[in-house]
Design a protein around this motif. Structure first.
Motif, PDB file in Angstrom:
ATOM      1  N   SER A  49       0.815  -1.198   0.000  1.00 14.79           N
ATOM      2  CA  SER A  49       0.000   0.000   0.000  1.00 14.79           C
ATOM      3  C   SER A  49       0.855   1.257   0.000  1.00 14.79           C
ATOM      4  O   SER A  49       1.909   1.304   0.635  1.00 14.79           O
ATOM      5  N   ALA A  50       0.361   2.264  -0.700  1.00 13.14           N
ATOM      6  CA  ALA A  50       0.959   3.596  -0.640  1.00 13.14           C
ATOM      7  C   ALA A  50      -0.006   4.552   0.051  1.00 13.14           C
ATOM      8  O   ALA A  50      -0.124   5.724  -0.325  1.00 13.14           O
ATOM      9  N   ALA A  51      -0.691   4.044   1.067  1.00 14.56           N
ATOM     10  CA  ALA A  51      -1.630   4.885   1.813  1.00 14.56           C
ATOM     11  C   ALA A  51      -0.928   6.043   2.499  1.00 14.56           C
ATOM     12  O   ALA A  51      -1.564   7.035   2.849  1.00 14.56           O
ATOM     13  N   VAL A 104     -14.915   7.601  15.665  1.00 18.18           N
ATOM     14  CA  VAL A 104     -15.391   7.020  14.404  1.00 18.18           C
ATOM     15  C   VAL A 104     -14.195   6.713  13.519  1.00 18.18           C
ATOM     16  O   VAL A 104     -13.350   7.589  13.280  1.00 18.18           O
ATOM     17  N   THR A 105     -14.113   5.481  13.049  1.00 21.11           N
ATOM     18  CA  THR A 105     -13.041   5.113  12.121  1.00 21.11           C
ATOM     19  C   THR A 105     -13.656   4.606  10.826  1.00 21.11           C
ATOM     20  O   THR A 105     -14.522   3.733  10.830  1.00 21.11           O
ATOM     21  N   VAL A 106     -13.215   5.195   9.724  1.00 22.03           N
ATOM     22  CA  VAL A 106     -13.785   4.905   8.410  1.00 22.03           C
ATOM     23  C   VAL A 106     -12.712   4.258   7.540  1.00 22.03           C
ATOM     24  O   VAL A 106     -11.810   4.942   7.042  1.00 22.03           O
ATOM     25  N   ASP A 107     -12.797   2.951   7.380  1.00 17.11           N
ATOM     26  CA  ASP A 107     -11.922   2.244   6.450  1.00 17.11           C
ATOM     27  C   ASP A 107     -12.617   2.264   5.092  1.00 17.11           C
ATOM     28  O   ASP A 107     -13.701   1.695   4.937  1.00 17.11           O
ATOM     29  N   ILE A 108     -11.992   2.897   4.131  1.00 18.10           N
ATOM     30  CA  ILE A 108     -12.657   3.107   2.847  1.00 18.10           C
ATOM     31  C   ILE A 108     -12.850   1.806   2.075  1.00 18.10           C
ATOM     32  O   ILE A 108     -13.584   1.773   1.084  1.00 18.10           O
ATOM     33  N   ASP A 109     -12.264   0.704   2.561  1.00 23.69           N
ATOM     34  CA  ASP A 109     -12.574  -0.567   1.904  1.00 23.69           C
ATOM     35  C   ASP A 109     -14.012  -1.017   2.184  1.00 23.69           C
ATOM     36  O   ASP A 109     -14.475  -2.012   1.633  1.00 23.69           O
ATOM     37  N   VAL A 169      -8.156   1.367  -3.219  1.00 15.84           N
ATOM     38  CA  VAL A 169      -8.061   0.772  -1.884  1.00 15.84           C
ATOM     39  C   VAL A 169      -7.363  -0.579  -2.016  1.00 15.84           C
ATOM     40  O   VAL A 169      -7.773  -1.409  -2.833  1.00 15.84           O
ATOM     41  N   PRO A 170      -6.309  -0.837  -1.233  1.00 18.82           N
ATOM     42  CA  PRO A 170      -5.586  -2.106  -1.363  1.00 18.82           C
ATOM     43  C   PRO A 170      -6.468  -3.339  -1.185  1.00 18.82           C
ATOM     44  O   PRO A 170      -6.284  -4.336  -1.873  1.00 18.82           O
ATOM     45  N   CYS A 189      -6.782   3.784   4.745  1.00 19.76           N
ATOM     46  CA  CYS A 189      -6.616   2.753   3.715  1.00 19.76           C
ATOM     47  C   CYS A 189      -6.992   3.220   2.317  1.00 19.76           C
ATOM     48  O   CYS A 189      -7.685   2.508   1.569  1.00 19.76           O
ATOM     49  N   ILE A 190      -6.509   4.399   1.942  1.00 18.95           N
ATOM     50  CA  ILE A 190      -6.687   4.896   0.583  1.00 18.95           C
ATOM     51  C   ILE A 190      -5.316   5.026  -0.057  1.00 18.95           C
ATOM     52  O   ILE A 190      -4.439   5.705   0.473  1.00 18.95           O
ATOM     53  N   ASP A 191      -5.135   4.349  -1.163  1.00 17.40           N
ATOM     54  CA  ASP A 191      -3.866   4.367  -1.888  1.00 17.40           C
ATOM     55  C   ASP A 191      -4.053   5.148  -3.182  1.00 17.40           C
ATOM     56  O   ASP A 191      -4.619   4.627  -4.149  1.00 17.40           O
TER      57      ASP A 191
END
Length: 323
Positions: free
Chosen positions: A53-55, A238-243, A253-254, A286-288
Motif C-alpha cells: 500500500s501507498a496509503a 469514528v473510524t472509516v476504512d474506505i474498503d 483501496v488495497p 486505507c486509501i492508496d
C-alpha cells in the motif's frame, strides 16, 4: 514546533472570495488566530499494511483535492465556511520502525488534544493501524465507544505485531475499549475468517452487516447505535476504512472488494453521525492514491465524506447554539 508533527510537503496559497473553495477555507494552523472548531492531522503511515500500500501518500493527495470542492452544500443549502478548520500538519514517521511510528502518532494526538481540548479531531491516514494509537491518546480515564465502518473486523491476533488488520484487537486486549462498545457497520461477503468471527463473539463486538443496515435503514440504525452508546460511553471515536465501499466506487483501496457500500450510503451514515455531541474524532484510512483512477475517484469520495461529516457538525452546532 512539536518534535512529532511536521509541516506537510504541500499547501495551497489561500484566496478568500465569495465563491470559496475548500483549499481557501482550511487554514494552516499558524494562520488561524482563533481556536479551531476542527483540527486536521495527517498520518502518513503504510508500512504496517498487510497488503502492499501507498496509503502514506494519501494525506497529500487529500489536500490537493480541496480545489475541487466548495464550502456550499447544496443538499442542505448551507454554506459552512464559518466553521474554523486548522491543518496542523503530518505526524513524523520513522523510516522502518512501525512501533516508533505508532508512538509518534499517539504523542502527536496527545499534543493536539492538550493544545485544542475543545476541538473536533480528524485524522487522515495512512493504513488502519493508525487507529489504535489515536484511540489510546483519547483514553485519559474516559470510556470510549468506537463506531467502525469497515469490510473487516480488524481482530487479527497480534502474533505478527501491529498491522492494519489488528487495531481493534490491540485496543481490546489492552483494555482501552470494551468489545460491547465497538460497533462495526458495513461487514459483508466473504472477507472475514471464522477465527475473526470467534474473536468478535469472545469480545462481544457488535456486528451490523451491510445487509442488516439496508434492511433497518441508515437513520434508524445510526439512531439505535448512538442511543446504545450514549448509555455506556463518554465519547465516541469514528473510524472509516474506505474498503467498506464497493470496489466500483473506491478502486484506490488495497483491500477493495465487490459487494460493499455505495458512496451515497457512506455519506448518509456520516451525516447522521455528525449530529452526535458524543463524537469527538474521526479517521479516514486505507486509501492508496497510486491505485486510484486517473480521475482520482477514490480520493474525491473520501474528501466528500470528510466534508459531509463537517457540514453535519456545523449544522448541528448552529442548531444547538441557536446562532
Amino acid at each position: 514546533m512539536s518534535e512529532v508533527i511536521v509541516q506537510p510537503s504541500f499547501s495551497w496559497n489561500r484566496i478568500v472570495s465569495q465563491d470559496m473553495k475548500v483549499k481557501d477555507w482550511i487554514c494552516p494552523v499558524a494562520e488561524l488566530s482563533e481556536v479551531p472548531d476542527v483540527v486536521l492531522l495527517g498520518v502518513p503511515l503504510s508500512r504496517s499494511s498487510i497488503s502492499a500500500s501507498a496509503a502514506s501518500e494519501f494525506p497529500i493527495a487529500f489536500r490537493k483535492s480541496w480545489e475541487l470542492f466548495s464550502t456550499y452544500y447544496i443538499d442542505e443549502q448551507v454554506d459552512f465556511r464559518e466553521l474554523r478548520v486548522a491543518d496542523i500538519g503530518d505526524v513524523k514517521m520513522h523510516t522502518t520502525d512501525i512501533l516508533q511510528c505508532h508512538t509518534n502518532i499517539e504523542q502527536a494526538m496527545r499534543e493536539v488534544m492538550e493544545r485544542y481540548p475543545q476541538s473536533f479531531y480528524v485524522s487522515i491516514g495512512g493504513d488502519h493501524s493508525i487507529t489504535a494509537p489515536l484511540v489510546r491518546a483519547l483514553k485519559e480515564g474516559k470510556r470510549i465507544g468506537i463506531l467502525q465502518f469497515d469490510t473487516h473486523l480488524d481482530l487479527r491476533d497480534l502474533s505478527n505485531g501491529p498491522s492494519n488488520g489488528t487495531p481493534i484487537r490491540q485496543l481490546l486486549e489492552a483494555g482501552v475499549v470494551r468489545g460491547e462498545d465497538v460497533y462495526n457497520i458495513g461487514l459483508h461477503g466473504f472477507y472475514n475468517a471464522p477465527s475473526l468471527i470467534e474473536a468478535a463473539r469472545y469480545y462481544n463486538v457488535n456486528i451490523i452487516t451491510l445487509k442488516q443496515l439496508r434492511k433497518t435503514g441508515i437513520q434508524q440504525q445510526i439512531a439505535e447505535v448512538m442511543q446504545a452508546l450514549s448509555e455506556k460511553v463518554d465519547v465516541i471515536y469514528v473510524t472509516v476504512d474506505i474498503d467498506v465501499l464497493d470496489i466500483t466506487y473506491a478502486p484506490g483501496v488495497p483491500a477493495s472488494t465487490p459487494g460493499g457500500m455505495r458512496t451515497d450510503e457512506l455519506f448518509d451514515l456520516l451525516f447522521e453521525v455528525g449530529k452526535s455531541n458524543l463524537v469527538c474524532a474521526v479517521d479516514f484510512v486505507c486509501i492508496d492514491p497510486h491505485r486510484d483512477t486517473q480521475e482520482a475517484q477514490t480520493v474525491k469520495a473520501v474528501t466528500y465524506a470528510f466534508l459531509t461529516t463537517l457540514v453535519s457538525r456545523y449544522m448541528h452546532m448552529k442548531n444547538t447554539h441557536g446562532d
